[in-house]
Write an enzyme that holds these catalytic residues in place. Sequence first.
Site, PDB file in Angstrom:
ATOM      1  N   GLU A 156       7.449  -2.018   1.450  1.00  0.00           N
ATOM      2  CA  GLU A 156       6.645  -2.156   0.426  1.00  0.00           C
ATOM      3  C   GLU A 156       6.120  -0.774  -0.222  1.00  0.00           C
ATOM      4  OE1 GLU A 156       6.738  -3.820   3.225  1.00  0.00           O
ATOM      5  OE2 GLU A 156       7.574  -5.618   2.337  1.00  0.00           O
ATOM      6  N   ASN A 207      13.495  -6.149   3.202  1.00  0.00           N
ATOM      7  CA  ASN A 207      13.588  -6.625   1.940  1.00  0.00           C
ATOM      8  C   ASN A 207      13.815  -5.438   1.068  1.00  0.00           C
ATOM      9  OD1 ASN A 207      10.750  -5.850   2.734  1.00  0.00           O
ATOM     10  ND2 ASN A 207      10.652  -5.602   0.658  1.00  0.00           N
ATOM     11  N   ASP A 252      11.238 -11.747  -0.469  1.00  0.00           N
ATOM     12  CA  ASP A 252      10.864 -10.813   0.921  1.00  0.00           C
ATOM     13  C   ASP A 252      11.199 -11.495   2.088  1.00  0.00           C
ATOM     14  OD1 ASP A 252       9.386  -8.596   2.040  1.00  0.00           O
ATOM     15  OD2 ASP A 252       7.681 -10.067   2.488  1.00  0.00           O
TER      16      ASP A 252
END
Lengths: 611, 116
Positions: free
Chosen positions: A213, A296, A338
């Site tokens: 992220e 991801n 994700d």
Amino acid sequence: MTEIRDSYPISESHPMPGKTATAIRFREIGLLSPIFLVGLLLGAGEVQAGAGEEWTQPGGDMAGTRYSELAEITPENAGKLRMVWNFSTGVLGGHEGQPLVVDDTLYVVTPWPNVLYAFDLTQEDYPLRFKYRPDANPAAIGIACCDAVNRGAVHADGKIVYNLLDGRTVAVDAKTGQELWKTTVADLASGETLTMAPLVAGNRVLVGPSGGEFGIRGSLKALDLETGAIVWQMRNLGPDTGMGVKQETFKPSYPPAPNAGTDTWAEESWERGGAPVWGWLSYDPALDLVYYGTGNPGPYNAEQRLGDNKWSASVMARKPGDGSLVWAYQFTPFDNWDYDATAENILVDLEIDGRVRKALVHFDKNGFAYALDRATGEVLVAEPYVPVNWATGVDKTTGRPLVVPEKLTGKSHGLVKNICPTLEGGKGPSAPAAWSPRTKLFYVPTLNLCMDWQSADAIYVKGTPYVGATIPYHPGAGPHLGGFMAWDAAAGRKKWEVNERFPVWSGSLVTAGDVAFYGTLDGWFKAIDANTGKPLWKFKVGSGVIGAPISYRGPDGRQYIAVYSGIGGDWSLVAGDVNSADPADVRPPTDFAPDLARYTSQGGMVWVFAL
Amino acid sequence: MAVAVAAFTVIADEAPAGNPLAGEPGAVAAGEALFSSMNCDGCHGGGGSGWVGPSLADGRWRFGGDADALFHSIANGRPHGMPAYGELLPENSIWQLVSYLQQLRAPFGVPTRHWP
């Protein structure tokens, strides 16, 4: 470099019992156990399943089975389990992972600030042998996407090796608590942290960063076990040369074009494409292959990285010696949801269509349970283990999921409603499954949640979140938000499932006594019959369980079960008001599980149970 | 992706007292867009309701909730993970974020005091 005062013995006068007592017991009992004999009969090349007297690896063994050979606790007597000891770690963050037990010592690693406790199991009250307190950098807390968690340590060659959230791997002398080496392997400034449990294969310590992220460029590093020196680094994306892709050794079942690590990404988006390594590693010594999943691709707004995005959301099989990539398989090409593939890869031999196959079993976030050929990456079985609506199945000839176009996300798609499962997964990758060679079943914590998804343009700012999506959750069909399932991986079929009120985010343990253990977010630790799922026993542990139970034989010869409690990870973040330590942070109950904060609050503890 | 991020240097001590955009039409909406595009919601959650970073929508503040304190927090960062955005955002954008944050309304009462 050894740091003054990082580590100190609690009682220097107390002699450390050497390996002797446990080692003798192991020789006398462990090597004569039926499981070991079965292992011998199966011959060389078999991945031996199971932990014996001790629990030295995160997953109990190199194969990641989380199976204990101990059989004293059975469905008949599990109702008599009682709590024999507990300890507050003094840390509030989510307590993922599991303790280790080596030489009658119980080792516990806390979430940041990553304290290592070593408890003396030979004495009443289990007093500390030592406590190691690293100089953990508080800046790391702001760089961790999803709570300052740690997934545990590994024991090898007299060392306890584990990761600090701030990007360093440490080795501590298992007997004295003396720091032996400390190596920086992740770059906080670039958004990299360390939350995973290392794996040791031979003299290599294998570690990789979190940060999917934060626009990192994921990688795996190998350190020398003796010195901590970095031996090699291989990227999970980017040019072939940096990924260890060589024509003579890279033989995947579904071969991509050369330089797939750059050419399946729009423009230069691979440079900050994520693919972190925050889950579990496993190792097959016969094939000499290390397996790990990648996370991801980033950002979440998929239209900023059009293409398959190899090798995000994939499993990688590498040679630990030089890191070369032997095969890779992408569970979710062009991941729009994700769906990290960082869940454990459990190495077992399964009879599939009449043939015994060297399999790798993986319960992906994307809702499919896979059995791959672990020598080649060929898909043998791929079936949904929870309700899935983003794909209708997996084409085994191409290895690709059959994607439902209406469930694709990205900014131009606007608000996409009702995608199942959520980005938390059909099973959480940090909540590992277990496998029993006796029942031939996998024991799997599950979530019954779906999500809506709205993407937005994300701007990359080094060292800050790089996401670009708003993703509310809602309950899936039925009254239960989670469960604990027995899964036949060879058939691709659920055998039974115990429903739970909340998502189940704990890891699993199954024993040779045919008892399976798991915990719940509302703070129950449970034992069930591994054959039938019948509830046998439960105990309220004070906070939600997101750790993974272990089993070991104590100095008194009895079988013990240990587990952490302490809600956290995503579940302290979405659960609403479960952290009372900050008066300037008050949150409403979460809308999809408004009652969760009614039953639990943060707080980290270690629990030990026995008959 | 071709989103340019202009570099500016903000010295908070020299910032004007009070929010110069207070009451200006469009400032809140512009701040809300920045809250997402600059990934503030990556830490503070959608709507600022809290994630790994604290809630910004509960009417409670570690480092002060008036306009100047919020400007300082955004421009210069705060301990335990709040980055300094002063070199990434022009002053005007920071004030837009301040406008957005200041209009977030705490839920009625203390939401966890009672369950239904």
